[in-house]
Design an enzyme around this catalytic site. Structure first.
Site, PDB file in Angstrom:
ATOM      1  N   TYR A  83      -5.822   9.095   3.580  1.00  0.00           N
ATOM      2  CA  TYR A  83      -5.520   7.670   3.418  1.00  0.00           C
ATOM      3  C   TYR A  83      -4.775   7.207   4.671  1.00  0.00           C
ATOM      4  O   TYR A  83      -3.763   7.796   5.052  1.00  0.00           O
ATOM      5  CB  TYR A  83      -4.654   7.391   2.175  1.00  0.00           C
ATOM      6  CG  TYR A  83      -4.260   5.942   2.104  1.00  0.00           C
ATOM      7  CD1 TYR A  83      -5.159   4.979   1.650  1.00  0.00           C
ATOM      8  CD2 TYR A  83      -3.013   5.514   2.552  1.00  0.00           C
ATOM      9  CE1 TYR A  83      -4.815   3.632   1.634  1.00  0.00           C
ATOM     10  CE2 TYR A  83      -2.661   4.173   2.531  1.00  0.00           C
ATOM     11  CZ  TYR A  83      -3.574   3.239   2.075  1.00  0.00           C
ATOM     12  OH  TYR A  83      -3.231   1.912   2.076  1.00  0.00           O
ATOM     13  N   LYS A 115       6.695   2.608   7.001  1.00  0.00           N
ATOM     14  CA  LYS A 115       7.380   2.807   5.710  1.00  0.00           C
ATOM     15  C   LYS A 115       8.900   2.970   5.822  1.00  0.00           C
ATOM     16  O   LYS A 115       9.590   1.963   5.866  1.00  0.00           O
ATOM     17  CB  LYS A 115       6.708   3.958   4.950  1.00  0.00           C
ATOM     18  CG  LYS A 115       5.324   3.542   4.451  1.00  0.00           C
ATOM     19  CD  LYS A 115       4.799   4.369   3.298  1.00  0.00           C
ATOM     20  CE  LYS A 115       3.651   3.659   2.595  1.00  0.00           C
ATOM     21  NZ  LYS A 115       2.330   4.206   2.885  1.00  0.00           N
ATOM     22  N   ASP A 157      -0.657  10.548  11.620  1.00  0.00           N
ATOM     23  CA  ASP A 157      -0.192   9.400  10.844  1.00  0.00           C
ATOM     24  C   ASP A 157       1.011   9.871  10.024  1.00  0.00           C
ATOM     25  O   ASP A 157       0.851  10.474   8.965  1.00  0.00           O
ATOM     26  CB  ASP A 157      -1.349   8.905   9.961  1.00  0.00           C
ATOM     27  CG  ASP A 157      -0.931   7.774   9.032  1.00  0.00           C
ATOM     28  OD1 ASP A 157       0.273   7.495   8.930  1.00  0.00           O
ATOM     29  OD2 ASP A 157      -1.829   7.184   8.392  1.00  0.00           O
ATOM     30  N   TYR A 190      -3.888  -3.718  -5.475  1.00  0.00           N
ATOM     31  CA  TYR A 190      -4.952  -2.987  -6.173  1.00  0.00           C
ATOM     32  C   TYR A 190      -5.029  -3.405  -7.637  1.00  0.00           C
ATOM     33  O   TYR A 190      -5.023  -2.551  -8.530  1.00  0.00           O
ATOM     34  CB  TYR A 190      -4.724  -1.471  -6.062  1.00  0.00           C
ATOM     35  CG  TYR A 190      -4.293  -1.026  -4.671  1.00  0.00           C
ATOM     36  CD1 TYR A 190      -5.194  -1.079  -3.602  1.00  0.00           C
ATOM     37  CD2 TYR A 190      -3.002  -0.569  -4.425  1.00  0.00           C
ATOM     38  CE1 TYR A 190      -4.816  -0.692  -2.327  1.00  0.00           C
ATOM     39  CE2 TYR A 190      -2.606  -0.182  -3.150  1.00  0.00           C
ATOM     40  CZ  TYR A 190      -3.516  -0.244  -2.108  1.00  0.00           C
ATOM     41  OH  TYR A 190      -3.122   0.141  -0.853  1.00  0.00           O
TER      42      TYR A 190
HETATM   43  C1  LIG Z   1       1.169   3.508   3.450  1.00  0.00           C
HETATM   44  C2  LIG Z   1       0.376   4.222   4.480  1.00  0.00           C
HETATM   45  C3  LIG Z   1      -0.352   3.519   5.450  1.00  0.00           C
HETATM   46  C4  LIG Z   1      -0.433   2.006   5.474  1.00  0.00           C
HETATM   47  O1  LIG Z   1       0.785   1.396   5.674  1.00  0.00           O
HETATM   48  P1  LIG Z   1       1.001  -0.163   5.240  1.00  0.00           P
HETATM   49  O2  LIG Z   1       2.367  -0.492   5.726  1.00  0.00           O
HETATM   50  O3  LIG Z   1       0.861  -0.187   3.742  1.00  0.00           O
HETATM   51  O4  LIG Z   1      -0.070  -0.945   5.910  1.00  0.00           O
HETATM   52  C5  LIG Z   1      -1.035   4.255   6.404  1.00  0.00           C
HETATM   53  N1  LIG Z   1      -1.014   5.599   6.409  1.00  0.00           N
HETATM   54  C6  LIG Z   1      -0.312   6.310   5.490  1.00  0.00           C
HETATM   55  C7  LIG Z   1      -0.305   7.805   5.562  1.00  0.00           C
HETATM   56  C8  LIG Z   1       0.380   5.648   4.479  1.00  0.00           C
HETATM   57  O5  LIG Z   1       1.040   6.344   3.540  1.00  0.00           O
END
Ligand SMILES: *Cc1c(COP(=O)(O)O)cnc(C)c1O
Length: 412
Positions: free
Chosen positions: A144, A262, A233, A16
């Site tokens: 997000y 993550k 997610d 970014y």
């Molecule tokens: C970081 C994140 C993503 C994307 O993961 P990347 O490994 O950066 O592609 C998707 N959803 C949530 C909630 C996130 O925090």
């Protein structure tokens, strides 16, 4: 080194960021425990856990050993037609700790890709049953879910970071984060909806907002009632960050599809996974073939699977719940006084996440400089100065972070 850094600043994109007018970047030479050691000799305490990932800190002996041992066997093999112990063992452990409805796992190479796969699973589930009109998603405002195109299409379309792509993205539905709005959206659109997608309990990169477990329970109930799949997610919230192993445990709900990433590898390597229920899997197979159309080159990379397995074992063997609880308590106590500051709009803490929201966007460069002078690494964005430290942080080091946050308010 300075020549190399000059070259880097002229040729290498950062997240970014502008290439021609890049913000400052700090070169890290090494990291260990909760400390990042800069090339220029300075050392800072990492209050970001490298974007939610490094829950055990850095240079962790058990994780180093796991990777080194796997390296002696093989770094990688394709997953098409081949398999290996690290993937099988990781799948077995993962499925034993996630909500019990989760029965199948697809290993992806990043969080965003796992969201793409989750969306494909939901679409194929209905398509294979001949229900073609169920092809849209319902997401939450300020959501997000990642940076790839399918994932961007379920991020907040107006205030989110991807609004500039709005014209080329598939159109989905969005609800305000409250039950009245959500109920009316799902009532109005359920015939077209393949799935609802949410970040459970914590909306991360869309603004670090928390919502109630009751809202999540109501979302679950409405998805059942209107025959819409629920994707959670857990990429940011998974593996203990909110005080439960997975945030959907706060509401005691079972998703249909779940994404993790993550902290999955303890921040060592890029790995994510999409999990689904037996019901979703059966739906995908209703066409007789059941071929899930995805297959990343580095799917289930053995090094990544090995270190993920070691990271999960390390987490489960540690007093993580007590650690997160202690961090939460200290964040609440240490940051409470910030509420009195005239430029502060809100202070909120949930699990090992501490957030100061300002009334206006912060001067990121100035605030970051002030933090670094006090030996602390954070990456503020928008109106937010926030921390989500490694779980192993000591009370003294956490105090250094919260004091630095308090001082930085005058530069915000
Ligand atoms: C970081 C994140 C993503 C994307 O993961 P990347 O490994 O950066 O592609 C998707 N959803 C949530 C909630 C996130 O925090």
């Amino acid at each position: 080194m300075s020549d190399l850094l000059k070259f880097e600043s002229e040729h290498v994109w950062h997240p970014y960021a502008s290439m021609q007018n890049p913000p400052p970047v700090y070169a890290v030479k090494s990291a260990s425990g909760v400390l990042l050691n800069f090339e220029d000799g300075r050392t800072v305490i990492d209050g970001m856990a490298s974007w939610w990932c490094a829950i055990h800190g850095y240079n962790v002996p058990a994780l180093n050993t796991a990777i080194e041992a796997q390296l002696g066997n093989m770094a990688h093999v394709m997953f098409g037609g081949l398999t290996h112990k690290p993937a099988a063992a990781l799948a077995k452990l993962l499925l034993s700790i996630v909500p019990q409805d989760m029965q199948h796992v697809f290993f992806a190479d990043s969080g965003s890709v796992s969201v793409e796969v989750a969306i494909k699973m939901a679409l194929q589930h209905w398509q294979a049953q001949g229900i073609r009109e169920k092809s849209k998603l319902l997401a939450l405002k300020s959501a997000y879910h990642g940076d790839t195109f399918g994932a961007m299409a379920v991020c907040d379309p107006i205030s989110g970071m991807h609004h500039m792509f709005a014209d080329v993205l598939p159109k989905h539905y969005f609800s305000d984060v409250n039950i009245e709005a959500f109920t009316s959206q799902i009532k109005a659109h359920h015939h077209e909806l393949a799935a609802v997608i949410v970040e459970p309990m914590v909306q991360g990169a869309g603004g670090m907002q928390f919502y109630s477990p009751e809202f999540l329970q109501q979302i679950r109930a409405l998805c059942h009632q209107y025959d819409v799949l629920l994707i959670v997610d857990e990429i940011a919230t998974g593996f203990g960050r909110t005080g439960k192993l997975f945030a959907c445990e706060h509401a005691n709900i079972q998703p249909d599809i779940m994404c993790v990433g993550k902290a999955l590898t303890g921040g060592y390597m890029s790995l994510a996974a999409t999990l689904c229920s037996a019901k979703v899997c059966a739906g995908i197979h209703a066409d007789g073939a059941g071929i899930l159309m995805h297959g990343p080159t580095f799917m289930a990379n053995p090094l990544a699977c090995s270190v993920a397995l070691a990271s999960l074992q390390l987490l489960l063997d540690s007093p993580w719940q007590q650690r997160v609880c202690d961090i939460a308590l200290q964040l609440s106590n240490d940051l409470a006084v910030c509420r009195q500051h005239p430029s502060v709009a809100d202070v909120r803490v949930f699990g090992a996440i501490g957030v100061i929201e300002m009334k206006a966007p912060v001067d990121v460069k100035k605030v970051q400089q002030c933090l670094i002078e006090q030996g602390v690494w954070l990456r503020p964005f928008g109106k937010l100065i926030y921390t989500m430290p490694p779980f192993i942080i000591s009370p003294e080091n956490l105090r250094t972070i919260t004091s630095a946050m308090r001082k930085a308010l005058s530069f915000a």
